[in-house]
Design a protein around this motif. Structure first.
Motif, mmCIF file in Angstrom:
data_model
loop_
_atom_site.group_PDB
_atom_site.id
_atom_site.type_symbol
_atom_site.label_atom_id
_atom_site.label_comp_id
_atom_site.label_asym_id
_atom_site.label_seq_id
_atom_site.Cartn_x
_atom_site.Cartn_y
_atom_site.Cartn_z
ATOM 1 N N LEU A 22 0.879 -1.831 0.073
ATOM 2 C CA LEU A 22 -0.201 -0.046 0.115
ATOM 3 C C LEU A 22 1.016 1.246 -0.010
ATOM 4 O O LEU A 22 0.783 2.293 -0.811
ATOM 5 C CB LEU A 22 -1.048 0.120 1.378
ATOM 6 C CG LEU A 22 -2.208 0.669 1.163
ATOM 7 C CD1 LEU A 22 -2.487 0.762 0.046
ATOM 8 C CD2 LEU A 22 -2.743 0.900 2.577
ATOM 9 N N VAL A 23 1.387 0.710 0.448
ATOM 10 C CA VAL A 23 2.768 2.446 0.498
ATOM 11 C C VAL A 23 3.245 2.833 -0.865
ATOM 12 O O VAL A 23 3.876 4.067 -0.843
ATOM 13 C CB VAL A 23 3.702 2.313 1.755
ATOM 14 C CG1 VAL A 23 4.756 3.407 1.571
ATOM 15 C CG2 VAL A 23 3.224 1.867 3.195
ATOM 16 N N LEU A 24 3.697 1.630 -1.245
ATOM 17 C CA LEU A 24 4.591 1.253 -2.818
ATOM 18 C C LEU A 24 3.320 1.862 -3.624
ATOM 19 O O LEU A 24 3.913 2.979 -4.475
ATOM 20 C CB LEU A 24 5.069 0.067 -3.146
ATOM 21 C CG LEU A 24 5.151 -0.412 -4.059
ATOM 22 C CD1 LEU A 24 6.941 -0.133 -4.311
ATOM 23 C CD2 LEU A 24 5.983 -1.645 -5.102
ATOM 24 N N VAL A 25 2.483 1.570 -3.380
ATOM 25 C CA VAL A 25 1.125 2.176 -4.528
ATOM 26 C C VAL A 25 1.090 3.114 -4.048
ATOM 27 O O VAL A 25 0.858 4.157 -5.025
ATOM 28 C CB VAL A 25 -0.340 1.320 -4.583
ATOM 29 C CG1 VAL A 25 -0.883 1.902 -5.197
ATOM 30 C CG2 VAL A 25 0.137 -0.096 -4.968
ATOM 31 N N TRP A 26 0.843 4.301 -2.938
ATOM 32 C CA TRP A 26 0.333 5.507 -2.904
ATOM 33 C C TRP A 26 1.914 6.205 -3.807
ATOM 34 O O TRP A 26 1.917 7.466 -3.787
ATOM 35 C CB TRP A 26 0.611 5.741 -1.297
ATOM 36 C CG TRP A 26 0.679 7.103 -0.883
ATOM 37 C CD1 TRP A 26 -1.017 7.304 -0.284
ATOM 38 C CD2 TRP A 26 1.539 8.163 -0.476
ATOM 39 N NE1 TRP A 26 -0.205 9.176 -0.499
ATOM 40 C CE2 TRP A 26 0.107 9.606 -0.319
ATOM 41 C CE3 TRP A 26 2.902 8.356 -0.693
ATOM 42 C CZ2 TRP A 26 1.298 10.639 -0.161
ATOM 43 C CZ3 TRP A 26 2.862 9.670 -0.324
ATOM 44 C CH2 TRP A 26 2.522 10.758 -0.267
ATOM 45 N N ILE A 31 4.471 9.201 -7.348
ATOM 46 C CA ILE A 31 5.445 9.768 -8.529
ATOM 47 C C ILE A 31 4.922 10.365 -9.724
ATOM 48 O O ILE A 31 4.577 11.357 -10.103
ATOM 49 C CB ILE A 31 6.200 9.211 -8.446
ATOM 50 C CG1 ILE A 31 7.043 8.499 -7.399
ATOM 51 C CG2 ILE A 31 7.080 8.651 -9.803
ATOM 52 C CD1 ILE A 31 8.042 7.057 -7.833
ATOM 53 N N ILE A 32 3.993 9.557 -10.240
ATOM 54 C CA ILE A 32 2.253 9.757 -11.525
ATOM 55 C C ILE A 32 2.223 11.167 -11.022
ATOM 56 O O ILE A 32 1.940 12.360 -11.968
ATOM 57 C CB ILE A 32 2.328 9.267 -11.593
ATOM 58 C CG1 ILE A 32 2.264 7.694 -11.857
ATOM 59 C CG2 ILE A 32 0.907 9.435 -12.272
ATOM 60 C CD1 ILE A 32 1.655 6.214 -12.214
ATOM 61 N N ILE A 171 9.004 9.282 -4.395
ATOM 62 C CA ILE A 171 10.107 8.669 -4.539
ATOM 63 C C ILE A 171 10.533 7.975 -3.016
ATOM 64 O O ILE A 171 10.561 6.509 -2.433
ATOM 65 C CB ILE A 171 11.204 9.131 -4.353
ATOM 66 C CG1 ILE A 171 11.136 9.815 -6.152
ATOM 67 C CG2 ILE A 171 12.700 8.655 -4.122
ATOM 68 C CD1 ILE A 171 12.067 11.079 -6.549
ATOM 69 N N CYS A 172 10.242 8.824 -2.050
ATOM 70 C CA CYS A 172 10.568 8.289 -0.264
ATOM 71 C C CYS A 172 9.354 6.708 0.196
ATOM 72 O O CYS A 172 10.085 6.361 0.716
ATOM 73 C CB CYS A 172 10.611 9.186 0.314
ATOM 74 S SG CYS A 172 11.636 10.649 0.156
ATOM 75 N N VAL A 176 11.293 3.927 1.599
ATOM 76 C CA VAL A 176 9.892 2.688 2.533
ATOM 77 C C VAL A 176 9.533 1.859 2.692
ATOM 78 O O VAL A 176 9.292 0.997 3.504
ATOM 79 C CB VAL A 176 9.154 4.244 3.540
ATOM 80 C CG1 VAL A 176 8.272 3.442 4.192
ATOM 81 C CG2 VAL A 176 9.952 5.783 3.823
ATOM 82 N N ALA A 177 8.653 1.411 1.839
ATOM 83 C CA ALA A 177 7.406 0.635 1.289
ATOM 84 C C ALA A 177 8.356 -0.779 1.712
ATOM 85 O O ALA A 177 8.643 -1.661 1.771
ATOM 86 C CB ALA A 177 7.611 0.573 0.071
ATOM 87 N N PHE A 178 10.269 -0.417 0.586
ATOM 88 C CA PHE A 178 11.047 -1.384 0.585
ATOM 89 C C PHE A 178 11.584 -1.788 2.096
ATOM 90 O O PHE A 178 11.918 -2.975 2.050
ATOM 91 C CB PHE A 178 11.936 -1.724 -0.176
ATOM 92 C CG PHE A 178 11.741 -1.544 -1.724
ATOM 93 C CD1 PHE A 178 10.652 -2.832 -1.917
ATOM 94 C CD2 PHE A 178 10.990 -0.260 -2.948
ATOM 95 C CE1 PHE A 178 10.186 -3.101 -3.594
ATOM 96 C CE2 PHE A 178 10.369 -0.895 -4.130
ATOM 97 C CZ PHE A 178 10.015 -1.795 -4.396
#
Length: 185
Positions: A22-26, A31-32, A171-172, A176-178
């Protein structure tokens, strides 16, 4: 256990319970949006404000519809619904003019907010003899005054600034997601 250990334990528990994807999708969405604001700031702002007009219009209708099931604060809900519907119609009817007005009003709001926050920081600095808060307060007041003096220039720059912040936050968030995924493993 010290207060810092409790805070770190709470943070660790929150990280472990957070879905990393979810953090990755956000982050990807940020970014988009950031890239859209940076590459096509006027078009992106136009469609964002148009979306906001539709949102206000639909929200006003739903507020009126909610009166059938909940009549508390009826006068306030009717007032808010009418304002939302009228603002939504105005923006949808004239989205270009609405974009200019909404962004300029946002600049004025940020300018006044900067002056208010700056005054509060200066007051805190005088009470606590904190030079750092005083400097931040003075900078905030200067920033607010500049926005109020040059609202059109600030309104033109606002989408680019928002895009830069969204890009940086995205980007941050991806990073953080990873880290969250690694901590959960």
């Amino acid at each position: 256990m010290s207060e810092e250990d409790i805070t770190n334990a709470e943070i660790d528990a929150a990280v472990r319970s957070m879905p990393w994807w979810l953090v990755l999708v956000w982050g990807i969405m940020a970014i988009i949006i950031g890239l859209m604001f940076i590459t096509t700031p006027l078009i992106t702002t136009y469609y964002l404000v148009l979306f906001m007009g539709v949102y206000w219009f639909v929200g006003g209708i739903f507020t009126l519809a909610s009166l059938f099931s909940d009549k508390t604060n009826m006068g306030w809900k009717i007032f808010l619904a009418i304002i939302s519907i009228l603002a939504g119609i105005a923006i949808m009817a004239q989205p270009l003019f609405g974009s200019i007005i909404v962004v300029t009003m946002l600049v004025f709001f940020i300018g006044f907010w900067g002056i208010l926050i700056g005054g509060t920081k200066l007051y805190e600095a005088m009470r606590s003899k904190d030079a750092g808060a005083g400097i931040l307060g003075a900078l905030s007041i200067v920033f607010g005054i500049i926005l109020l003096i040059f609202p059109w220039g600030a309104a033109l720059a606002l989408p680019l600034i928002a895009g830069a912040f969204a890009l940086l936050a995205g980007i941050c968030s991806v990073g953080v997601a990873f880290q969250v995924k690694k901590a959960q493993a």
